[in-house]
Design a protein around this motif. Structure first.
Motif, PDB file in Angstrom:
ATOM      1  N   ALA A  91       2.601   1.658  -3.383  1.00  0.00           N
ATOM      2  CA  ALA A  91       1.625   1.984  -4.430  1.00  0.00           C
ATOM      3  C   ALA A  91       1.134   3.423  -4.334  1.00  0.00           C
ATOM      4  N   ARG A  92       1.140   3.974  -3.110  1.00  0.00           N
ATOM      5  CA  ARG A  92       0.680   5.352  -2.927  1.00  0.00           C
ATOM      6  C   ARG A  92       1.816   6.365  -3.038  1.00  0.00           C
ATOM      7  N   THR A 114       5.409  -3.213  -8.219  1.00  0.00           N
ATOM      8  CA  THR A 114       4.230  -3.001  -7.390  1.00  0.00           C
ATOM      9  C   THR A 114       2.982  -2.792  -8.237  1.00  0.00           C
ATOM     10  N   GLY A 115       3.155  -2.449  -9.498  1.00  0.00           N
ATOM     11  CA  GLY A 115       2.010  -2.218 -10.363  1.00  0.00           C
ATOM     12  C   GLY A 115       1.100  -3.436 -10.411  1.00  0.00           C
ATOM     13  N   SER A 145       8.401   0.518  -8.388  1.00  0.00           N
ATOM     14  CA  SER A 145       7.113   0.953  -8.930  1.00  0.00           C
ATOM     15  C   SER A 145       6.585  -0.056  -9.938  1.00  0.00           C
ATOM     16  N   THR A 171       4.389   6.056  -5.708  1.00  0.00           N
ATOM     17  CA  THR A 171       5.138   5.599  -6.875  1.00  0.00           C
ATOM     18  C   THR A 171       6.037   6.683  -7.465  1.00  0.00           C
ATOM     19  N   TYR A 229      -0.739  -4.693  -5.467  1.00  0.00           N
ATOM     20  CA  TYR A 229      -1.569  -4.434  -4.290  1.00  0.00           C
ATOM     21  C   TYR A 229      -2.943  -5.077  -4.429  1.00  0.00           C
ATOM     22  N   TYR A 283       0.832  -1.202   0.000  1.00  0.00           N
ATOM     23  CA  TYR A 283       0.000   0.000   0.000  1.00  0.00           C
ATOM     24  C   TYR A 283       0.866   1.251   0.000  1.00  0.00           C
TER      25      TYR A 283
END
Length: 394
Positions: free
Chosen positions: A261-262, A275-276, A272, A264, A279, A258
């Protein structure tokens, strides 16, 4: 000392809406829960409109990391610099209401930190400490871990960690988001290596945790007898079934992806990219595991990118947001996490340590209240905030 007129949540269920808890400040342990009559001139503090629950237990923390965008910002630091970082982060964690942790290890420093906390030399949560996470050569976390190749080296690495004081063993079954050049979905170890790691740890009397994102890594580790799976990001139905059948606890660490992702725009390009979409898949895995009856213990992975110490209780909010009832999520980060960590904490019971979290209002209705505790006590001693109506300033 008696704290009374408060709602009590014992780590598993609400035991009183207008109850009392007695603890002995000398031993630091709980003596009675639910009802208690004053003895002599025993101090009594009224906590109406407050809830008393066990101090939170975080089953996955990194004291050597402080939320940097990349671990590369840490690996160049000296042991002295990292030790100072660990001391600072341990204090922040304790004051936020997390009174016990399982520390995931870095350069053998966590066991040193644990010793200093146990001796009362520095403030910090009760700690079950690892030394170095075990990984394949070039694998996830190799910067601060112990690299191995082959079953014999796996056994030797476990023996080294236990010799240096590790209370559990952690290994990296798959690649990770924050280590360049590793694939979170790919099994890193051979099956023979996994079996050697887990067998040797159990022979030495310590439990085993594995970092595992991909389904193949989760299934291989569960089949080999691992005790806890950390993250569990890409689970399929077979992986979930294995966790249930083999009684493996999931520590989902919902906070970690989280936070990346918040953020990036500040994260590294590789983090990044990895993580795309991760989440959403992580949330799906968590929901399916919970619905299937997998045992879940709360852990944050705090210290990883943008995942800052002191924000640990937000993990409970994430678990509630994605399907758990508030009391279940709080239990995951009290009684259930205490079972994983193996410390005498996490529940309000006579004989347990008086590690207490006092919160104004009812966190069973609004878990966000846990982010701003009125007071935090460890062993009956105030370490943060202040109990209302307390003339002695506990």
């Amino acid at each position: 000392m008696i704290l009374r007129d408060a709602r009590l949540f014992d780590g598993r269920e609400e035991v009183a809406t207008d109850g009392a808890i007695r603890f002995d400040p000398e031993s630091g342990r709980i003596e009675a829960v639910g009802d208690a009559d004053p003895q002599g001139d025993e101090p009594v503090i009224s906590l109406s409109d407050h809830t008393i629950l066990p101090g939170l237990v975080d089953a996955h923390v990194h004291f050597s990391l402080s939320g940097q965008a990349t671990v590369e910002d840490v690996v160049g630091q000296s042991d002295a610099e990292l030790t100072l970082t660990e001391v600072k982060n341990a204090r922040t964690t304790l004051e936020s209401g997390v009174t016990s942790v399982r520390a995931m290890g870095a350069r053998d420093l966590d066991v040193v930190l644990k010793g200093a906390i146990d001796r009362g030399e520095i403030p910090g949560p009760r700690t079950l400490a690892n030394c170095r996470s075990i990984t394949i050569t070039g694998g996830h976390g190799h910067h601060l871990g112990r690299e191995v190749d082959g079953p014999t080296e796996c056994r030797k690495a476990v023996r080294e960690q236990v010799k240096r004081g590790a209370g559990f063993i952690k290994f990296m079954a798959t690649g990770g988001v924050t280590t360049p050049g590793t694939d979170p979905e790919t099994l890193a170890f051979t099956h023979e290596e996994l079996e050697a790691l887990i067998d040797e740890a159990h022979r030495r009397g310590v439990h085993v945790a594995t970092h595992a994102h991909g389904a193949e890594g989760i299934k291989a580790a569960a089949a080999a007898g691992v005790d806890t799976v950390e993250h569990g990001t890409f689970m399929d139905e077979e992986a979930i079934d294995l966790l249930v059948t083999n009684d493996v606890t999931l520590v989902p660490t919902l906070s970690a992806p989280y936070r990346i992702a918040r953020n990036t725009e500040q994260a590294t390009e590789e983090s990044s990219r990895k993580t795309g979409g991760v989440y959403e898949r992580h949330i799906d895995s968590f929901k399916r595991a919970y619905e299937a009856g997998v045992t879940i213990a709360g852990g944050t992975d705090v210290g990883t990118p943008f995942n800052y110490h002191g924000t640990n209780s937000t993990e409970i909010s994430f678990m509630v947001e994605h399907g758990m009832a508030p009391e279940e999520a709080i239990t995951a980060m009290t009684a259930s996490a205490a079972d994983v960590v193996g410390l005498d904490v996490g529940v309000l019971e006579p004989g347990k340590f008086a590690d207490l979290l006092v919160v104004e209002g009812n966190p069973l209705e609004d878990v966000s209240l846990l982010r701003e505790p009125t007071a935090v006590l460890k062993g009956g001693e105030g370490v943060s905030g202040r109990l209302p109506n307390d003339p002695n300033g506990h």
